[in-house]
Design a protein around this motif. Sequence first.
Motif, PDB file in Angstrom:
ATOM      1  N   ILE A   1     -31.750 -10.712  -5.481  1.00  0.00           N
ATOM      2  CA  ILE A   1     -30.400 -11.081  -5.046  1.00  0.00           C
ATOM      3  C   ILE A   1     -29.901 -12.251  -5.883  1.00  0.00           C
ATOM      4  O   ILE A   1     -30.697 -13.013  -6.445  1.00  0.00           O
ATOM      5  N   ALA A   2     -28.600 -12.356  -5.986  1.00  0.00           N
ATOM      6  CA  ALA A   2     -28.000 -13.520  -6.636  1.00  0.00           C
ATOM      7  C   ALA A   2     -27.704 -14.564  -5.570  1.00  0.00           C
ATOM      8  O   ALA A   2     -27.447 -14.224  -4.410  1.00  0.00           O
ATOM      9  N   VAL A   3     -27.776 -15.811  -5.949  1.00  0.00           N
ATOM     10  CA  VAL A   3     -27.486 -16.904  -5.019  1.00  0.00           C
ATOM     11  C   VAL A   3     -26.342 -17.727  -5.602  1.00  0.00           C
ATOM     12  O   VAL A   3     -26.410 -18.192  -6.738  1.00  0.00           O
ATOM     13  N   VAL A   4     -25.276 -17.881  -4.798  1.00  0.00           N
ATOM     14  CA  VAL A   4     -24.071 -18.574  -5.253  1.00  0.00           C
ATOM     15  C   VAL A   4     -23.748 -19.685  -4.263  1.00  0.00           C
ATOM     16  O   VAL A   4     -23.840 -19.492  -3.041  1.00  0.00           O
ATOM     17  N   SER A   5     -23.364 -20.848  -4.777  1.00  0.00           N
ATOM     18  CA  SER A   5     -22.967 -21.953  -3.902  1.00  0.00           C
ATOM     19  C   SER A   5     -22.144 -22.959  -4.697  1.00  0.00           C
ATOM     20  O   SER A   5     -22.405 -23.181  -5.885  1.00  0.00           O
ATOM     21  N   SER A   6     -21.160 -23.535  -4.030  1.00  0.00           N
ATOM     22  CA  SER A   6     -20.367 -24.591  -4.666  1.00  0.00           C
ATOM     23  C   SER A   6     -21.157 -25.888  -4.750  1.00  0.00           C
ATOM     24  O   SER A   6     -20.794 -26.797  -5.502  1.00  0.00           O
ATOM     25  N   GLU A   7     -22.230 -25.982  -3.963  1.00  0.00           N
ATOM     26  CA  GLU A   7     -23.099 -27.155  -4.003  1.00  0.00           C
ATOM     27  C   GLU A   7     -24.381 -26.785  -4.754  1.00  0.00           C
ATOM     28  O   GLU A   7     -25.183 -25.978  -4.276  1.00  0.00           O
ATOM     29  N   ALA A   8     -24.552 -27.368  -5.909  1.00  0.00           N
ATOM     30  CA  ALA A   8     -25.699 -27.028  -6.762  1.00  0.00           C
ATOM     31  C   ALA A   8     -27.028 -27.290  -6.065  1.00  0.00           C
ATOM     32  O   ALA A   8     -27.999 -26.556  -6.271  1.00  0.00           O
TER      33      ALA A   8
ATOM     34  N   VAL B   1     -19.359 -15.825  -7.805  1.00  0.00           N
ATOM     35  CA  VAL B   1     -19.103 -14.685  -6.930  1.00  0.00           C
ATOM     36  C   VAL B   1     -18.636 -13.482  -7.740  1.00  0.00           C
ATOM     37  O   VAL B   1     -19.070 -12.349  -7.505  1.00  0.00           O
ATOM     38  N   ASP B   2     -17.750 -13.720  -8.701  1.00  0.00           N
ATOM     39  CA  ASP B   2     -17.227 -12.612  -9.507  1.00  0.00           C
ATOM     40  C   ASP B   2     -18.338 -11.912 -10.293  1.00  0.00           C
ATOM     41  O   ASP B   2     -18.402 -10.672 -10.329  1.00  0.00           O
ATOM     42  N   ALA B   3     -19.206 -12.690 -10.935  1.00  0.00           N
ATOM     43  CA  ALA B   3     -20.312 -12.104 -11.693  1.00  0.00           C
ATOM     44  C   ALA B   3     -21.269 -11.346 -10.777  1.00  0.00           C
ATOM     45  O   ALA B   3     -21.768 -10.274 -11.119  1.00  0.00           O
ATOM     46  N   SER B   4     -21.483 -11.894  -9.598  1.00  0.00           N
ATOM     47  CA  SER B   4     -22.378 -11.251  -8.642  1.00  0.00           C
ATOM     48  C   SER B   4     -21.784  -9.945  -8.125  1.00  0.00           C
ATOM     49  O   SER B   4     -22.510  -8.952  -7.921  1.00  0.00           O
ATOM     50  N   LYS B   5     -20.470  -9.914  -7.896  1.00  0.00           N
ATOM     51  CA  LYS B   5     -19.817  -8.682  -7.446  1.00  0.00           C
ATOM     52  C   LYS B   5     -19.975  -7.565  -8.481  1.00  0.00           C
ATOM     53  O   LYS B   5     -20.243  -6.416  -8.144  1.00  0.00           O
ATOM     54  N   LYS B   6     -19.789  -7.922  -9.756  1.00  0.00           N
ATOM     55  CA  LYS B   6     -19.928  -6.926 -10.823  1.00  0.00           C
ATOM     56  C   LYS B   6     -21.368  -6.405 -10.891  1.00  0.00           C
ATOM     57  O   LYS B   6     -21.604  -5.204 -11.077  1.00  0.00           O
TER      58      LYS B   6
ATOM     59  N   ASP C   1     -27.253  -3.703 -10.341  1.00  0.00           N
ATOM     60  CA  ASP C   1     -28.253  -4.510 -11.028  1.00  0.00           C
ATOM     61  C   ASP C   1     -28.965  -5.447 -10.064  1.00  0.00           C
ATOM     62  O   ASP C   1     -30.043  -5.962 -10.372  1.00  0.00           O
ATOM     63  N   ILE C   2     -28.350  -5.718  -8.916  1.00  0.00           N
ATOM     64  CA  ILE C   2     -28.946  -6.563  -7.889  1.00  0.00           C
ATOM     65  C   ILE C   2     -28.763  -5.897  -6.528  1.00  0.00           C
ATOM     66  O   ILE C   2     -27.950  -4.984  -6.364  1.00  0.00           O
ATOM     67  N   ALA C   3     -29.553  -6.353  -5.554  1.00  0.00           N
ATOM     68  CA  ALA C   3     -29.450  -5.788  -4.208  1.00  0.00           C
ATOM     69  C   ALA C   3     -28.284  -6.391  -3.434  1.00  0.00           C
ATOM     70  O   ALA C   3     -27.825  -5.820  -2.445  1.00  0.00           O
ATOM     71  N   GLY C   4     -27.802  -7.544  -3.881  1.00  0.00           N
ATOM     72  CA  GLY C   4     -26.695  -8.213  -3.201  1.00  0.00           C
ATOM     73  C   GLY C   4     -26.624  -9.656  -3.646  1.00  0.00           C
ATOM     74  O   GLY C   4     -27.383 -10.090  -4.521  1.00  0.00           O
ATOM     75  N   TYR C   5     -25.711 -10.408  -3.031  1.00  0.00           N
ATOM     76  CA  TYR C   5     -25.635 -11.830  -3.370  1.00  0.00           C
ATOM     77  C   TYR C   5     -25.434 -12.645  -2.096  1.00  0.00           C
ATOM     78  O   TYR C   5     -24.814 -12.215  -1.129  1.00  0.00           O
ATOM     79  N   LEU C   6     -26.019 -13.853  -2.138  1.00  0.00           N
ATOM     80  CA  LEU C   6     -26.033 -14.758  -0.992  1.00  0.00           C
ATOM     81  C   LEU C   6     -25.152 -15.961  -1.307  1.00  0.00           C
ATOM     82  O   LEU C   6     -25.357 -16.631  -2.318  1.00  0.00           O
TER      83      LEU C   6
ATOM     84  N   PHE D   1     -24.537 -12.978   3.354  1.00  0.00           N
ATOM     85  CA  PHE D   1     -25.090 -12.022   2.394  1.00  0.00           C
ATOM     86  C   PHE D   1     -24.122 -10.871   2.198  1.00  0.00           C
ATOM     87  O   PHE D   1     -23.599 -10.304   3.158  1.00  0.00           O
ATOM     88  N   HIS D   2     -23.888 -10.496   0.939  1.00  0.00           N
ATOM     89  CA  HIS D   2     -23.014  -9.375   0.592  1.00  0.00           C
ATOM     90  C   HIS D   2     -23.867  -8.332  -0.140  1.00  0.00           C
ATOM     91  O   HIS D   2     -24.506  -8.634  -1.147  1.00  0.00           O
ATOM     92  N   GLY D   3     -23.878  -7.120   0.381  1.00  0.00           N
ATOM     93  CA  GLY D   3     -24.655  -6.070  -0.263  1.00  0.00           C
ATOM     94  C   GLY D   3     -24.277  -4.701   0.263  1.00  0.00           C
ATOM     95  O   GLY D   3     -23.515  -4.575   1.224  1.00  0.00           O
ATOM     96  N   ASN D   4     -24.801  -3.675  -0.372  1.00  0.00           N
ATOM     97  CA  ASN D   4     -24.529  -2.301   0.069  1.00  0.00           C
ATOM     98  C   ASN D   4     -25.447  -1.859   1.202  1.00  0.00           C
ATOM     99  O   ASN D   4     -25.137  -0.939   1.948  1.00  0.00           O
TER     100      ASN D   4
END
Length: 407
Positions: free
Chosen positions: A52-59, A80-85, A91-96, A109-112
């Motif tokens: 999964i990809a991990v995205v956050s505004s706080e590093a 978020v945009d890169a993770s959506k693509k 290529d990934i199971a989802g993004y957090l 968590f966003h995924g199929n």
Amino acid sequence: MNKMWIVTAQTYLRQVKSWSFILLILTPFIFGGIGMGIGSISANSADQEDRIAVVSSEASLRDGYIKQNKDDVAKKYTTVDASKKALKSKDIAGYLVLSNSDKQVKATFHGNDDLDSGTKSRVQIYLSQVQQQFNLQNAKLTGAQAAALQTQPQFKQDIQKNVGKQNIAMLISFWVMVVMVYIILITYSSITAQEIASEKGTKIMEIIFSSTSAVKYFVGKILGVLLVIVTQILVYVLGGWIVLNYAKSASLTKDFFADNQTMINSVIHNLFGVNMLFLLLGVVLFTILSALSGALVSKAEDASKAAQPSIMLAMLTFFSTFPFQNNPESIFAKILSYVPFFSSYFMPLRVINHAASPLEIGLSLLILLVTIGLMGYYIGRMYKGLMLQTDTHGFWSSLKSGLAYNK
């Protein structure tokens, strides 16, 4: 003696130069390499798709999660945009998406598909740890109070170490040993019988026996085949050592080897030493029997049938071990561990299970060696009569003629 070694060398070189021997040697490595390659590709593909990809505004939130779960994260996707693509292209199971609102950590968590239980558990553990830190900061506790809240329960286990793995190691050792003995016996019983039968009744045999004794020629043949077997085993040992060292560092298998090193060492120990000696002596005994079978056929054209007696006996000894794999101290297992042809299976079974003393092992080896010596000498003496006869009266007639020739 020199002529015997010439026969040994010719038999050995003829076998190792043949395409059948080369294919026999290479086939396990080819199929093993193909299997490992497919497994590695599949594992890498599946591993990438399960991340999964991990995205956050706080590093700090993102870095903290990656630090704890680096093998589960597709690190190159940071927005978020890169993770959506990446999710759209599978290529990934989802993004957090991690965030912090008024000292409350949140994760979406966003995924199929649903997040798998293992990853979900790790996410929840991380969120609990971060939230606990925020709660301690908000509570403004003293150092002693904060330390008191960090006290953890204690859990201990009192078990017999490695007993389970030792039992598994014994079972694996048993199956590897009996299957290895069986395959070698079946393969070289056929090779030896056909090697002998192909010379049956030919004029060249009359010339050979006029220049050397039948016993020397027979022993030379047996030694030549034995050297071929030893060559194959050495190649497999060397190849196995290379594969084992590669597997210890390969990403696909290194964790398994790290977790089961004791068991693997136990299996390797069981396969060598005295067990390997029983394997080689058993092969020698079956090789002598196969040579006799080859000499007893009526004509060279019957070479394909020559190995049947020794192959049937090899199958009998192989399948007879099955009922005793968990009961090596049975009276039948003990008796058969001293019986030639059977002892190559049953004594290693007892050795693997620590059910045989050094005296019992030595006695079984002695019986096996004496049997090999007597069979080799006796068959060698009647070998000339068997090989030169050209009648087509069948197996028993050929055996009777050979026995009559032995004098």
